[in-house]
Enzyme design. Structure first.
Site, PDB file in Angstrom:
ATOM      1  CG  ASP A  12      -2.015   0.992   1.171  1.00  0.00           C
ATOM      2  OD1 ASP A  12      -2.435   1.333   0.046  1.00  0.00           O
ATOM      3  OD2 ASP A  12      -2.457   1.468   2.238  1.00  0.00           O
ATOM      4  NE  ARG A  16      -1.574   6.630   1.471  1.00  0.00           N
ATOM      5  CZ  ARG A  16      -1.359   5.717   2.399  1.00  0.00           C
ATOM      6  NH1 ARG A  16      -0.957   6.076   3.604  1.00  0.00           N
ATOM      7  NH2 ARG A  16      -1.535   4.443   2.140  1.00  0.00           N
ATOM      8  CG  HIS A  29      -0.725   2.292  -9.174  1.00  0.00           C
ATOM      9  ND1 HIS A  29      -0.849   1.875  -7.872  1.00  0.00           N
ATOM     10  CD2 HIS A  29      -1.852   3.004  -9.432  1.00  0.00           C
ATOM     11  CE1 HIS A  29      -1.991   2.299  -7.371  1.00  0.00           C
ATOM     12  NE2 HIS A  29      -2.612   2.997  -8.293  1.00  0.00           N
ATOM     13  CG  LEU A 123       8.733 -17.889  -3.037  1.00  0.00           C
ATOM     14  CD1 LEU A 123       8.692 -17.809  -1.516  1.00  0.00           C
ATOM     15  CD2 LEU A 123       9.272 -16.581  -3.609  1.00  0.00           C
ATOM     16  NE  ARG A 181      -7.625   1.108   5.815  1.00  0.00           N
ATOM     17  CZ  ARG A 181      -7.450   2.417   5.991  1.00  0.00           C
ATOM     18  NH1 ARG A 181      -7.568   2.949   7.198  1.00  0.00           N
ATOM     19  NH2 ARG A 181      -7.143   3.218   4.978  1.00  0.00           N
TER      20      ARG A 181
HETATM   21  C1  IPE Z   1      -5.425  -2.591   0.178  1.00  0.00           C
HETATM   22  O1  IPE Z   1      -5.129  -1.260  -0.038  1.00  0.00           O
HETATM   23  C2  IPE Z   1      -5.430  -3.342  -1.110  1.00  0.00           C
HETATM   24  C3  IPE Z   1      -4.146  -3.471  -1.788  1.00  0.00           C
HETATM   25  C4  IPE Z   1      -2.995  -3.015  -1.365  1.00  0.00           C
HETATM   26  C5  IPE Z   1      -4.174  -4.217  -3.006  1.00  0.00           C
HETATM   27  P1  IPE Z   1      -6.281  -0.165  -0.152  1.00  0.00           P
HETATM   28  O2  IPE Z   1      -5.597   1.141  -0.331  1.00  0.00           O
HETATM   29  O3  IPE Z   1      -7.260  -0.547  -1.190  1.00  0.00           O
HETATM   30  O4  IPE Z   1      -6.987  -0.264   1.258  1.00  0.00           O
HETATM   31  P2  IPE Z   1      -7.783   0.808   2.090  1.00  0.00           P
HETATM   32  O5  IPE Z   1      -8.817   1.399   1.179  1.00  0.00           O
HETATM   33  O6  IPE Z   1      -6.799   1.830   2.549  1.00  0.00           O
HETATM   34  O7  IPE Z   1      -8.362   0.047   3.231  1.00  0.00           O
HETATM   35  C1  IPE Z   2      -1.756   0.313  -3.184  1.00  0.00           C
HETATM   36  O1  IPE Z   2      -1.557   1.664  -3.225  1.00  0.00           O
HETATM   37  C2  IPE Z   2      -2.062  -0.283  -4.522  1.00  0.00           C
HETATM   38  C3  IPE Z   2      -3.460  -0.709  -4.679  1.00  0.00           C
HETATM   39  C4  IPE Z   2      -4.368  -0.672  -3.779  1.00  0.00           C
HETATM   40  C5  IPE Z   2      -3.820  -1.213  -5.972  1.00  0.00           C
HETATM   41  P1  IPE Z   2      -2.754   2.694  -3.203  1.00  0.00           P
HETATM   42  O2  IPE Z   2      -3.178   2.962  -4.611  1.00  0.00           O
HETATM   43  O3  IPE Z   2      -3.837   2.265  -2.318  1.00  0.00           O
HETATM   44  O4  IPE Z   2      -2.022   3.964  -2.631  1.00  0.00           O
HETATM   45  P2  IPE Z   2      -2.557   4.928  -1.485  1.00  0.00           P
HETATM   46  O5  IPE Z   2      -2.896   4.070  -0.321  1.00  0.00           O
HETATM   47  O6  IPE Z   2      -3.746   5.637  -2.027  1.00  0.00           O
HETATM   48  O7  IPE Z   2      -1.404   5.819  -1.208  1.00  0.00           O
HETATM   49 MG    MG Z   3      -4.175   2.466  -0.324  1.00  0.00          MG
END
Ligand code: IPE
Ligand code: IPE
Ligand code: MG
Length: 253
Positions: A12, A16, A29, A123, A181
């Site tokens: 995650d 940001r 990404h 793995l 979370r």
């Molecule tokens: C969790 O991240 C899912 C993945 C990293 C694939 P999210 O960014 O979607 O989760 P929330 O919305 O912060 O809970």
């Molecule tokens: C995780 O990064 C990747 C996916 C959920 C696909 P985010 O896209 O959720 O990035 P943040 O949490 O908004 O920074």
């Molecule tokens: Mg996220």
């Protein structure tokens, strides 16, 4: 040897990370996807048996369509780039989740990579894509009910019907990006997982930090509902002494 065999990661913080650099979320990404190979390599190096990476959740379908389609493209690009390396390193690759809604060429490539690496004994690498923990559990329950209409289900019945049962329970779950979370990830498999939340955003996560976390968590005591081995030893000594006293009393009386 480390007692951490199955590591799961919520990758995650991409959006940001990009925003802080005045770039579009998609940039995050792209950078994030280039970290994946490094972490897979690191897991392999330190003899982790299973690595499950959360790449796209069932809830992520509600994101803007351009962002969703970039994530599909990045998955495809990763597979095309890494297929040979997965094979060479004896890595058994699988995707867990409801992949039917993905573009046809992506699904074909996933299946191709899965069958190409199916005989690998090293793995167990899993990508959770279009994955939801609740969906996985409900799917397993439904499957069981159809196969055994009038039977009650056991824990083993459920475990064996998960998407990839052979990876077993999660020993350690790492979440990058600072949120604390679980976001619908491996709900059943994480019953006794150690949890580690790092503020590092996924694009800045490194093999060095990954190995440091494993080392740190390997030192934690996991009790699985039991007491500490030392407390357990103390208790049995007390119990033995107690029994001895009762026995002596019995003999003397
Ligand atoms: C969790 O991240 C899912 C993945 C990293 C694939 P999210 O960014 O979607 O989760 P929330 O919305 O912060 O809970
Ligand atoms: C995780 O990064 C990747 C996916 C959920 C696909 P985010 O896209 O959720 O990035 P943040 O949490 O908004 O920074
Ligand atoms: Mg996220």
């Amino acid at each position: 040897m480390s007692n951490i065999k199955h590591v799961a990661i919520i990758m995650d913080g991409n959006g940001r990370w990009a925003k802080k650099r005045f770039r579009p979320r998609i940039w995050g990404h792209v950078r994030g996807s280039s970290v994946v190979s490094e972490i897979v390599q690191a897991a392999d190096d330190i003899n982790v048996k299973a690595l499950t990476l959360y790449a796209f959740s069932t809830e992520n379908w509600s994101r803007p369509v351009e962002e969703v389609s970039i994530l599909f493209k990045l998955l495809k690009k990763f597979l095309l780039k890494e297929q040979a390396r997965l094979l060479k390193n004896n890595i058994h690759f699988k995707v867990i989740g409801e992949i039917n809604g993905l573009p046809e060429d992506t699904v074909t490539l996933i299946k191709e990579t899965e069958s190409l690496t199916a005989k690998a004994t090293g793995l167990k690498l899993t990508f959770a894509f279009s994955y939801g923990g609740r969906c996985e559990i409900v799917r397993a329950v439904n499957q069981f009910q159809i196969q055994n209409p009038s039977k009650l289900m056991t824990e083993d019945d459920l475990s064996s019907r998960l998407y990839r049962p052979e990876t077993g329970d999660v020993d350690l779950m790492i979440r990058t990006g600072g949120e604390q979370r679980i976001s619908n990830f491996l709900l059943w498999q994480m019953a006794y997982a150690e949890l580690y939340f790092t503020p590092s955003k996924w694009p800045e996560f490194t093999a060095h930090e990954f190995k440091r976390i494993i080392e740190h968590v390997s030192g934690r005591e996991r009790r699985f509902g039991n007491v500490t081995p030392q407390a357990s030893f103390q208790l049995s000594v007390e119990r033995a002494e107690n029994n001895k006293a009762v026995f002596v009393q019995g003999v003397l009386s």
